[in-house]
Write a protein that holds these residues in place. Structure first.
Motif, PDB file in Angstrom:
ATOM      1  N   GLN A  42       0.824  -1.210   0.000  1.00 43.19           N
ATOM      2  CA  GLN A  42       0.000   0.000   0.000  1.00 43.19           C
ATOM      3  C   GLN A  42       0.858   1.259   0.000  1.00 43.19           C
ATOM      4  OE1 GLN A  42      -2.194  -1.146   3.520  1.00 43.19           O
ATOM      5  NE2 GLN A  42      -4.096  -1.450   2.366  1.00 43.19           N
ATOM      6  N   ALA A  43       1.907   1.264   0.819  1.00 41.81           N
ATOM      7  CA  ALA A  43       2.783   2.431   0.870  1.00 41.81           C
ATOM      8  C   ALA A  43       3.435   2.671  -0.491  1.00 41.81           C
ATOM      9  CB  ALA A  43       3.846   2.238   1.943  1.00 41.81           C
ATOM     10  N   SER A  44       3.846   1.592  -1.165  1.00 43.43           N
ATOM     11  CA  SER A  44       4.507   1.732  -2.469  1.00 43.43           C
ATOM     12  C   SER A  44       3.542   2.219  -3.545  1.00 43.43           C
ATOM     13  CB  SER A  44       5.115   0.392  -2.900  1.00 43.43           C
ATOM     14  OG  SER A  44       4.109  -0.511  -3.332  1.00 43.43           O
ATOM     15  N   ALA A  45       2.247   1.909  -3.358  1.00 45.55           N
ATOM     16  CA  ALA A  45       1.237   2.279  -4.350  1.00 45.55           C
ATOM     17  C   ALA A  45       0.551   3.599  -4.018  1.00 45.55           C
ATOM     18  CB  ALA A  45       0.195   1.166  -4.449  1.00 45.55           C
ATOM     19  N   GLY A  46       1.003   4.277  -2.962  1.00 45.72           N
ATOM     20  CA  GLY A  46       0.410   5.551  -2.591  1.00 45.72           C
ATOM     21  C   GLY A  46      -0.944   5.426  -1.929  1.00 45.72           C
ATOM     22  N   LEU A  47      -1.197   4.269  -1.330  1.00 45.22           N
ATOM     23  CA  LEU A  47      -2.462   4.038  -0.635  1.00 45.22           C
ATOM     24  C   LEU A  47      -2.272   4.166   0.870  1.00 45.22           C
ATOM     25  CD1 LEU A  47      -3.599   0.839  -2.600  1.00 45.22           C
ATOM     26  CD2 LEU A  47      -4.206   3.221  -3.082  1.00 45.22           C
ATOM     27  N   LEU A  48      -3.360   4.313   1.588  1.00 49.55           N
ATOM     28  CA  LEU A  48      -3.288   4.345   3.038  1.00 49.55           C
ATOM     29  C   LEU A  48      -2.766   3.004   3.535  1.00 49.55           C
ATOM     30  CD1 LEU A  48      -4.005   5.771   5.750  1.00 49.55           C
ATOM     31  CD2 LEU A  48      -6.230   4.599   5.598  1.00 49.55           C
ATOM     32  N   PRO A  49      -1.619   2.979   4.228  1.00 48.42           N
ATOM     33  CA  PRO A  49      -1.021   1.696   4.644  1.00 48.42           C
ATOM     34  C   PRO A  49      -1.641   1.158   5.931  1.00 48.42           C
ATOM     35  CG  PRO A  49       0.442   3.471   5.255  1.00 48.42           C
ATOM     36  CD  PRO A  49      -0.733   4.117   4.537  1.00 48.42           C
ATOM     37  N   ASP A  50      -2.890   0.701   5.827  1.00 48.27           N
ATOM     38  CA  ASP A  50      -3.582   0.210   7.020  1.00 48.27           C
ATOM     39  C   ASP A  50      -3.558  -1.310   7.146  1.00 48.27           C
ATOM     40  OD1 ASP A  50      -5.345  -0.543   5.012  1.00 48.27           O
ATOM     41  OD2 ASP A  50      -7.017   0.694   5.717  1.00 48.27           O
ATOM     42  N   GLY A  51      -2.973  -2.002   6.150  1.00 49.10           N
ATOM     43  CA  GLY A  51      -2.875  -3.454   6.226  1.00 49.10           C
ATOM     44  C   GLY A  51      -4.167  -4.186   5.936  1.00 49.10           C
ATOM     45  N   ILE A  52      -5.193  -3.463   5.471  1.00 48.71           N
ATOM     46  CA  ILE A  52      -6.500  -4.049   5.178  1.00 48.71           C
ATOM     47  C   ILE A  52      -6.723  -4.054   3.670  1.00 48.71           C
ATOM     48  CG2 ILE A  52      -8.992  -3.804   5.463  1.00 48.71           C
ATOM     49  CD1 ILE A  52      -7.693  -4.554   8.034  1.00 48.71           C
ATOM     50  N   VAL A  53      -7.100  -5.191   3.126  1.00 52.20           N
ATOM     51  CA  VAL A  53      -7.402  -5.262   1.691  1.00 52.20           C
ATOM     52  C   VAL A  53      -8.889  -4.987   1.494  1.00 52.20           C
ATOM     53  CG1 VAL A  53      -7.338  -6.649  -0.410  1.00 52.20           C
ATOM     54  CG2 VAL A  53      -5.504  -6.848   1.272  1.00 52.20           C
ATOM     55  N   GLY A  54      -9.209  -3.686   1.459  1.00 51.64           N
ATOM     56  CA  GLY A  54     -10.558  -3.261   1.134  1.00 51.64           C
ATOM     57  C   GLY A  54     -10.697  -3.109  -0.376  1.00 51.64           C
ATOM     58  N   PRO A  55     -11.797  -2.537  -0.841  1.00 51.55           N
ATOM     59  CA  PRO A  55     -12.050  -2.434  -2.287  1.00 51.55           C
ATOM     60  C   PRO A  55     -10.963  -1.700  -3.061  1.00 51.55           C
ATOM     61  CG  PRO A  55     -14.045  -1.963  -1.054  1.00 51.55           C
ATOM     62  CD  PRO A  55     -12.940  -2.057  -0.040  1.00 51.55           C
ATOM     63  N   ILE A  56     -10.389  -0.620  -2.481  1.00 49.80           N
ATOM     64  CA  ILE A  56      -9.378   0.157  -3.210  1.00 49.80           C
ATOM     65  C   ILE A  56      -8.089  -0.643  -3.346  1.00 49.80           C
ATOM     66  CG2 ILE A  56      -7.930   2.220  -3.108  1.00 49.80           C
ATOM     67  CD1 ILE A  56     -10.297   3.656  -1.744  1.00 49.80           C
ATOM     68  N   THR A  57      -7.653  -1.284  -2.260  1.00 51.13           N
ATOM     69  CA  THR A  57      -6.425  -2.072  -2.331  1.00 51.13           C
ATOM     70  C   THR A  57      -6.620  -3.290  -3.233  1.00 51.13           C
ATOM     71  OG1 THR A  57      -5.717  -1.344  -0.139  1.00 51.13           O
ATOM     72  CG2 THR A  57      -4.736  -3.374  -0.970  1.00 51.13           C
ATOM     73  N   TRP A  58      -7.770  -3.914  -3.166  1.00 53.89           N
ATOM     74  CA  TRP A  58      -8.040  -5.060  -4.048  1.00 53.89           C
ATOM     75  C   TRP A  58      -7.943  -4.635  -5.513  1.00 53.89           C
ATOM     76  CZ3 TRP A  58      -9.400 -10.282  -3.066  1.00 53.89           C
ATOM     77  CH2 TRP A  58      -9.771 -11.003  -4.211  1.00 53.89           C
ATOM     78  N   ARG A  59      -8.561  -3.502  -5.849  1.00 57.25           N
ATOM     79  CA  ARG A  59      -8.546  -3.021  -7.237  1.00 57.25           C
ATOM     80  C   ARG A  59      -7.124  -2.694  -7.670  1.00 57.25           C
ATOM     81  NH1 ARG A  59     -11.492   1.211  -6.570  1.00 57.25           N
ATOM     82  NH2 ARG A  59     -13.382  -0.042  -6.407  1.00 57.25           N
ATOM     83  N   SER A  60      -6.327  -2.151  -6.752  1.00 60.82           N
ATOM     84  CA  SER A  60      -4.938  -1.843  -7.069  1.00 60.82           C
ATOM     85  C   SER A  60      -4.129  -3.112  -7.317  1.00 60.82           C
ATOM     86  CB  SER A  60      -4.310  -1.033  -5.936  1.00 60.82           C
ATOM     87  OG  SER A  60      -2.953  -0.773  -6.180  1.00 60.82           O
TER      88      SER A  60
END
Length: 238
Positions: A42-60
């Motif tokens: 998440q940190a590498s992709a510019g996402l909130l690094p919360d450790g949770i695979v929600g819809p945004i992280t899944w799509r990424s």
């Protein structure tokens, strides 16, 4: 409640490894190492690094939207850990079930005898094993202490539900995870120490004290209606 949780977690672990983020063994179990790999991705992709695979992280990760399935969602990893453990049972008579004792050791909780009520220990394991930054309540073995956990929420998939036991004014209680509700009369609770095992029990709605959600996880759960059954209400979970 058939589970595709393991397959979803394996997909995430495999994709993390493919992208260079080590989740450890690709085993379909959401542990600290997988959570750490998610945070790094998440940190590498510019996402909130919360450790949770929600819809945004899944799509990424995958380039598409996750299947909208509350019960198998990787966004509630503590609930998926609880589902994985269905069937674990305390030992009858002398001796203890090593799995239950190991939950306490891993979470740093003093607990040496599975004859002692362990619904709070089960909840503590599922949360601490999957959410590294989530504070547990003081004395997590005390079921009613979970009324101070996280933040209040409406009953929904993955929520921690706290119930009174014996009477509303008693210090005794029970805690577990929301796994659905009937249109009238009952919650379905995935919890430990229910008939001496990790199982799903029907508990009367009027026993509910609190519904809570982890403070470090985005609120994603929804109310889910399930088919009413003729199973008797659970009345004494210790």
């Amino acid at each position: 409640m058939p589970s595709k949780s393991k397959e979803n977690i394996q997909l995430i672990q495999h994709e993390l490894a493919r992208k260079g983020f080590d989740p450890g063994v690709i085993d379909g179990i959401w542990g600290r190492r997988t959570e750490k790999a998610v945070r790094a991705y998440q940190a590498s992709a510019g996402l909130l690094p919360d450790g949770i695979v929600g819809p945004i992280t899944w799509r990424s990760l995958f380039g598409n939207d996750a299947v909208d399935d509350q019960f198998n969602s990787p966004a509630v990893p503590w609930f998926q850990e609880a589902r994985r453990l269905i069937g674990i049972r305390e030992k009858v008579g002398p001796g203890n079930e090593p799995t239950i004792i190991n939950w306490a050791k891993s979470a740093g909780i003093s607990y040496t005898d599975d004859d002692i009520a362990w619904c709070g220990l089960f909840a503590a394991h599922c949360v601490s094993a999957t959410l590294a930054d989530e504070p547990l309540p003081n004395n997590p073995l005390g079921a009613r202490q979970w009324s101070n956990f996280g933040a209040p929420c409406e009953p929904c998939v993955g929520a921690i539900l706290v119930f009174w036991r014996e009477s509303r004014t008693s210090f005794k209680g029970h805690v577990g995870f929301y796994a659905g509700e009937e249109s009238s009369g009952a919650y379905h609770l995935l919890g430990g120490n229910q008939s001496n095992a990790v199982s799903i029990a029907r508990i009367a709605r009027d026993r509910l004290l609190e519904a809570r959600w982890p403070a470090t996880a985005p609120m994603t759960g929804e109310k889910v209606l399930v088919t009413a059954t003729q199973t008797m209400f659970s009345t004494n979970e210790a």
